[in-house]
Design a protein around this motif. Structure first.
Motif, PDB file in Angstrom:
ATOM      1  N   PRO A  65       0.798  -1.219   0.000  1.00  0.00           N
ATOM      2  CA  PRO A  65       0.000   0.000   0.000  1.00  0.00           C
ATOM      3  C   PRO A  65       0.827   1.264   0.000  1.00  0.00           C
ATOM      4  O   PRO A  65       0.472   2.255  -0.631  1.00  0.00           O
ATOM      5  N   ASP A  66       1.959   1.281   0.716  1.00  0.00           N
ATOM      6  CA  ASP A  66       2.758   2.497   0.778  1.00  0.00           C
ATOM      7  C   ASP A  66       3.369   2.823  -0.574  1.00  0.00           C
ATOM      8  O   ASP A  66       3.399   3.979  -0.999  1.00  0.00           O
ATOM      9  N   ASP A  67       3.874   1.767  -1.262  1.00  0.00           N
ATOM     10  CA  ASP A  67       4.426   1.988  -2.589  1.00  0.00           C
ATOM     11  C   ASP A  67       3.350   2.477  -3.548  1.00  0.00           C
ATOM     12  O   ASP A  67       3.582   3.372  -4.370  1.00  0.00           O
ATOM     13  N   ALA A  68       2.172   1.884  -3.429  1.00  0.00           N
ATOM     14  CA  ALA A  68       1.082   2.290  -4.318  1.00  0.00           C
ATOM     15  C   ALA A  68       0.706   3.734  -4.077  1.00  0.00           C
ATOM     16  O   ALA A  68       0.442   4.487  -5.008  1.00  0.00           O
ATOM     17  N   PHE A  69       0.676   4.131  -2.808  1.00  0.00           N
ATOM     18  CA  PHE A  69       0.303   5.517  -2.530  1.00  0.00           C
ATOM     19  C   PHE A  69       1.389   6.479  -2.996  1.00  0.00           C
ATOM     20  O   PHE A  69       1.103   7.563  -3.505  1.00  0.00           O
ATOM     21  N   ALA A  70       2.644   6.056  -2.866  1.00  0.00           N
ATOM     22  CA  ALA A  70       3.733   6.905  -3.359  1.00  0.00           C
ATOM     23  C   ALA A  70       3.584   7.128  -4.861  1.00  0.00           C
ATOM     24  O   ALA A  70       3.807   8.238  -5.365  1.00  0.00           O
ATOM     25  N   GLU A  71       3.158   6.072  -5.566  1.00  0.00           N
ATOM     26  CA  GLU A  71       2.958   6.207  -7.006  1.00  0.00           C
ATOM     27  C   GLU A  71       1.818   7.175  -7.306  1.00  0.00           C
ATOM     28  O   GLU A  71       1.913   8.002  -8.209  1.00  0.00           O
ATOM     29  N   ILE A  72       0.745   7.077  -6.524  1.00  0.00           N
ATOM     30  CA  ILE A  72      -0.394   7.935  -6.818  1.00  0.00           C
ATOM     31  C   ILE A  72      -0.087   9.378  -6.442  1.00  0.00           C
ATOM     32  O   ILE A  72      -0.598  10.318  -7.047  1.00  0.00           O
ATOM     33  N   VAL A  73       0.755   9.594  -5.429  1.00  0.00           N
ATOM     34  CA  VAL A  73       1.182  10.954  -5.099  1.00  0.00           C
ATOM     35  C   VAL A  73       1.886  11.573  -6.296  1.00  0.00           C
ATOM     36  O   VAL A  73       1.607  12.699  -6.697  1.00  0.00           O
ATOM     37  N   ASP A  74       2.771  10.780  -6.915  1.00  0.00           N
ATOM     38  CA  ASP A  74       3.493  11.291  -8.080  1.00  0.00           C
ATOM     39  C   ASP A  74       2.530  11.541  -9.236  1.00  0.00           C
ATOM     40  O   ASP A  74       2.586  12.572  -9.904  1.00  0.00           O
ATOM     41  N   GLU A  75       1.610  10.601  -9.437  1.00  0.00           N
ATOM     42  CA  GLU A  75       0.646  10.747 -10.532  1.00  0.00           C
ATOM     43  C   GLU A  75      -0.240  11.959 -10.304  1.00  0.00           C
ATOM     44  O   GLU A  75      -0.516  12.745 -11.209  1.00  0.00           O
ATOM     45  N   ALA A  76      -0.718  12.151  -9.047  1.00  0.00           N
ATOM     46  CA  ALA A  76      -1.604  13.272  -8.748  1.00  0.00           C
ATOM     47  C   ALA A  76      -0.890  14.599  -8.902  1.00  0.00           C
ATOM     48  O   ALA A  76      -1.459  15.594  -9.317  1.00  0.00           O
ATOM     49  N   THR A  77       0.413  14.592  -8.575  1.00  0.00           N
ATOM     50  CA  THR A  77       1.186  15.824  -8.716  1.00  0.00           C
ATOM     51  C   THR A  77       1.321  16.207 -10.176  1.00  0.00           C
ATOM     52  O   THR A  77       1.315  17.389 -10.528  1.00  0.00           O
ATOM     53  N   GLN A  78       1.424  15.203 -11.038  1.00  0.00           N
ATOM     54  CA  GLN A  78       1.660  15.464 -12.453  1.00  0.00           C
ATOM     55  C   GLN A  78       0.380  15.551 -13.280  1.00  0.00           C
ATOM     56  O   GLN A  78       0.398  16.066 -14.392  1.00  0.00           O
ATOM     57  N   ARG A  79      -0.746  15.088 -12.732  1.00  0.00           N
ATOM     58  CA  ARG A  79      -1.935  14.992 -13.566  1.00  0.00           C
ATOM     59  C   ARG A  79      -2.464  16.370 -13.932  1.00  0.00           C
ATOM     60  O   ARG A  79      -2.207  17.354 -13.250  1.00  0.00           O
ATOM     61  N   ASP A  80      -3.184  16.415 -14.994  1.00  0.00           N
ATOM     62  CA  ASP A  80      -3.779  17.653 -15.464  1.00  0.00           C
ATOM     63  C   ASP A  80      -4.721  18.202 -14.399  1.00  0.00           C
ATOM     64  O   ASP A  80      -5.722  17.576 -14.060  1.00  0.00           O
ATOM     65  N   PRO A  81      -4.425  19.365 -13.830  1.00  0.00           N
ATOM     66  CA  PRO A  81      -5.268  19.888 -12.761  1.00  0.00           C
ATOM     67  C   PRO A  81      -6.658  20.274 -13.226  1.00  0.00           C
ATOM     68  O   PRO A  81      -7.541  20.506 -12.419  1.00  0.00           O
ATOM     69  N   ASP A  82      -6.843  20.340 -14.533  1.00  0.00           N
ATOM     70  CA  ASP A  82      -8.151  20.711 -15.050  1.00  0.00           C
ATOM     71  C   ASP A  82      -9.112  19.534 -15.134  1.00  0.00           C
ATOM     72  O   ASP A  82     -10.268  19.704 -15.508  1.00  0.00           O
ATOM     73  N   LEU A  83      -8.616  18.307 -14.785  1.00  0.00           N
ATOM     74  CA  LEU A  83      -9.531  17.177 -14.792  1.00  0.00           C
ATOM     75  C   LEU A  83     -10.517  17.374 -13.657  1.00  0.00           C
ATOM     76  O   LEU A  83     -10.200  17.228 -12.504  1.00  0.00           O
ATOM     77  N   ALA A  84     -11.710  17.739 -13.971  1.00  0.00           N
ATOM     78  CA  ALA A  84     -12.701  17.999 -12.930  1.00  0.00           C
ATOM     79  C   ALA A  84     -14.087  17.882 -13.513  1.00  0.00           C
ATOM     80  O   ALA A  84     -14.299  18.160 -14.679  1.00  0.00           O
ATOM     81  N   VAL A  85     -15.006  17.416 -12.698  1.00  0.00           N
ATOM     82  CA  VAL A  85     -16.379  17.344 -13.171  1.00  0.00           C
ATOM     83  C   VAL A  85     -16.969  18.744 -13.223  1.00  0.00           C
ATOM     84  O   VAL A  85     -16.562  19.634 -12.492  1.00  0.00           O
ATOM     85  N   ILE A  86     -17.907  18.952 -14.126  1.00  0.00           N
ATOM     86  CA  ILE A  86     -18.518  20.263 -14.252  1.00  0.00           C
ATOM     87  C   ILE A  86     -19.294  20.622 -12.995  1.00  0.00           C
ATOM     88  O   ILE A  86     -19.844  19.768 -12.326  1.00  0.00           O
ATOM     89  N   GLU A  87     -19.313  21.962 -12.687  1.00  0.00           N
ATOM     90  CA  GLU A  87     -20.236  22.440 -11.677  1.00  0.00           C
ATOM     91  C   GLU A  87     -21.608  22.531 -12.315  1.00  0.00           C
ATOM     92  O   GLU A  87     -21.763  22.553 -13.512  1.00  0.00           O
ATOM     93  N   ALA A  88     -22.614  22.573 -11.492  1.00  0.00           N
ATOM     94  CA  ALA A  88     -23.962  22.828 -11.951  1.00  0.00           C
ATOM     95  C   ALA A  88     -24.733  21.569 -12.232  1.00  0.00           C
ATOM     96  O   ALA A  88     -24.177  20.549 -12.549  1.00  0.00           O
ATOM     97  N   GLY A  89     -26.040  21.667 -12.157  1.00  0.00           N
ATOM     98  CA  GLY A  89     -26.895  20.573 -12.527  1.00  0.00           C
ATOM     99  C   GLY A  89     -27.587  19.985 -11.328  1.00  0.00           C
ATOM    100  O   GLY A  89     -27.262  20.263 -10.200  1.00  0.00           O
ATOM    101  N   SER A 115     -26.206  24.970  -6.644  1.00  0.00           N
ATOM    102  CA  SER A 115     -26.792  25.700  -7.773  1.00  0.00           C
ATOM    103  C   SER A 115     -25.981  25.397  -9.030  1.00  0.00           C
ATOM    104  O   SER A 115     -24.823  24.980  -8.936  1.00  0.00           O
ATOM    105  N   PRO A 116     -26.612  25.624 -10.225  1.00  0.00           N
ATOM    106  CA  PRO A 116     -28.021  25.935 -10.448  1.00  0.00           C
ATOM    107  C   PRO A 116     -28.866  24.671 -10.413  1.00  0.00           C
ATOM    108  O   PRO A 116     -28.364  23.607 -10.026  1.00  0.00           O
TER     109      PRO A 116
END
Length: 507
Positions: free
Chosen positions: A15-39, A139-140
């Protein structure tokens, strides 16, 4: 259905190695990946029971319906949500004459560009699973104004909504008479929500900002937990031209001694948020550092997650929503609830894992990659800016096996429309451009001109009426036998999604 990527797989023995990998991935991932607001709510039409309540229909009682329409007319006569005088002066005055109802309960306050409503719904589900009575203000709305104020996970019933409005109306008029500008549509609704939550009473309120943070009408609460979903460019005419400028406005919800839960952010936005946290002595939890998504696998009807929260790991969490962005929203929601309960500070260890699993399994986030018809499959998604469109495109690619995708796009004219179209171009074989019924809608011909620049003339069809656009897209999806796996994506605006839902027979 697409296979999970190797980076999405988790080896439980490390688990620790896996989390270290995801920390690196999250640091590098496109910060704009996000679900839309609204609806708000739409209804799945696949087999099996619906995942939660449907969008409220018009009241069956004609007198109640008449009374609700009158309230709607009165609210519509005020400044709309796109006309602002940036201050909390009027809402603070309203709270004062109402007796400060927003101080009768603790709150979790949510800002950001995309993902606010999905995150709010997840927080609400988690708190409810731990036997807390919740109020949620988002909202909305898609179809009914009553969707905006929820108690115990359900929209206010029309009678209670009307009663709440009439109860505070004399105080609203009093404040109107004392201010240079009348209270706006959004300010009155905010006052209604805070009053309704106090009257219920709720144990905790989950509050989504309308726009920005510092001067947003919701920002008369002192929330012990502030949540910041991913920041990207939207409402740049009001909030700023860069992520850092927008973050400066949104950081206004961070109050002294609060806990700040930060989703993955652009570096300059994160710096602004961290500086504000230091100024008010707030504690910060950062996605990719203190918490994160350890693993995720595509599953039937959603995805299977392992989440690292402030108190430890939560394995085998089923989330009935599509897309990597929803997994990131889920871990932000989890961390927010942990922070609310004091996990990682006063309380050692994680929350009860079975309760967390049950809560996430119950989540719905209508209007987000929501299937509303089959043969061909029609999906509604209210993405309305480039960041949201990119998240939607990734979710469609990962979770749906469409051989050919037809888009139905209707947008508001104050958005980055070309950026949105460019995000969808790689996944849409053809696009039918249209417009919804509101004055803010971009004219279909003007939208078509932009679409031709992005898609080419041969891939663009114009149907000004939304019903004609839906029919044209479904026909295109069905026209050739080899495209039996074709689908339709209706997107561009929460209003377009709401009107499409009605046209597709949902009530």
């Amino acid at each position: 259905m697409s296979e999970p990527r190797p980076s999405d797989r988790h080896d439980a023995s490390e688990p620790d190695d896996a989390f270290a990998e995801i920390v690196d991935e999250a640091t590098q991932r496109d910060p704009d990946l996000a679900v839309i607001e609204a609806g708000s709510r739409t209804l799945r039409t696949r087999s099996g029971p619906p995942q939660g309540q449907d969008v409220p229909a018009r009241p069956a009682d004609p007198e109640v319906d008449k009374a609700l329409r009158e309230v709607e007319r009165e609210l519509a006569g005020r400044w709309g949500e796109t006309k602002l005088e940036p201050s909390v002066t009027r809402i603070a005055a309203l709270m004062d004459v109402l007796g400060e109802p927003q101080r009768a309960y603790p709150s979790i306050h949510i800002t950001g560009t995309n993902g606010k409503t999905s995150t709010a719904r997840m927080i609400e589900a988690l708190l409810g699973a731990f036997d807390l009575r919740t109020g949620r203000y988002t909202s909305p709305h898609v179809q009914s104004i009553t969707e905006r104020i929820s108690l115990d996970g359900a929209p206010m019933d029309p009678e209670r909504f009307i009663e709440t409005y009439r109860d505070i109306q004399p105080y609203v008029e009093l404040v109107d008479s004392r201010q240079p500008y009348r209270l706006s549509f959004f300010e009155v609704l905010t006052g209604m929500a805070y009053a309704a939550f106090a009257d219920a009473p709720v144990d905790v309120a989950v509050v989504e900002v309308g726009m920005g943070g510092s001067w947003d009408a919701t920002n008369v609460i002192d929330a012990p937990v502030a949540v910041v979903t991913p920041i990207s460019l939207d409402h740049t005419d009001r909030l700023g031209a860069t992520p850092a400028e927008i973050a400066g406005e949104k950081s206004g919800i961070i109050k002294r001694d609060a806990t700040v839960v930060l989703a993955q952010q652009p570096v300059d936005a994160a710096q602004v948020m961290l500086k504000k946290a230091v100024e008010v002595d707030a504690t910060v939890a950062r996605e990719g550092m203190e918490f994160g998504v350890v693993s995720r696998e595509v599953a039937v009807g959603g995805q299977l997650l392992t989440l690292r929260g402030l108190g430890g790991e939560y394995e085998d969490v089923f989330l009935p929503l599509y897309g990597a962005h929803q997994a990131h929203n889920a871990v932000v929601a989890l961390c927010a609830v942990e922070a609310f309960f004091g996990v990682g500070a006063e309380r050692p260890g994680p929350l009860d894992a079975d309760t967390v699993r049950a809560a996430f399994a119950s989540v719905i986030s209508p209007g987000r990659l929501e299937v509303v018809r089959s043969s061909p499959t029609v999906v509604l998604d209210a993405a309305h800016n480039p960041a949201g469109a990119r998240a939607t495109a990734d979710g469609i690619t990962e979770s749906f096996g469409f051989s050919r995708l037809i888009g139905v796009v209707g947008v508001s004219d104050d958005k980055d429309v070309k950026g949105l179209l460019e995000a969808f171009e790689p996944i849409m074989a053809e696009v039918v451009v249209t417009q919804n019924s509101t004055p803010r809608a971009m004219d279909a011909d003007a939208l078509a001109a932009l679409a031709v620049e992005v898609f080419g003339e041969e891939r663009v069809q114009v149907e000004p009426r939304l019903d004609d656009a839906l029919e044209a897209a479904i026909t295109l999806a069905e026209e050739e036998a080899e495209f039996a796996g074709a689908g339709v994506l209706v997107t561009g605006s929460v209003i377009t999604v709401g009107e499409a839902r009605l046209l597709l027979g949902r009530r």
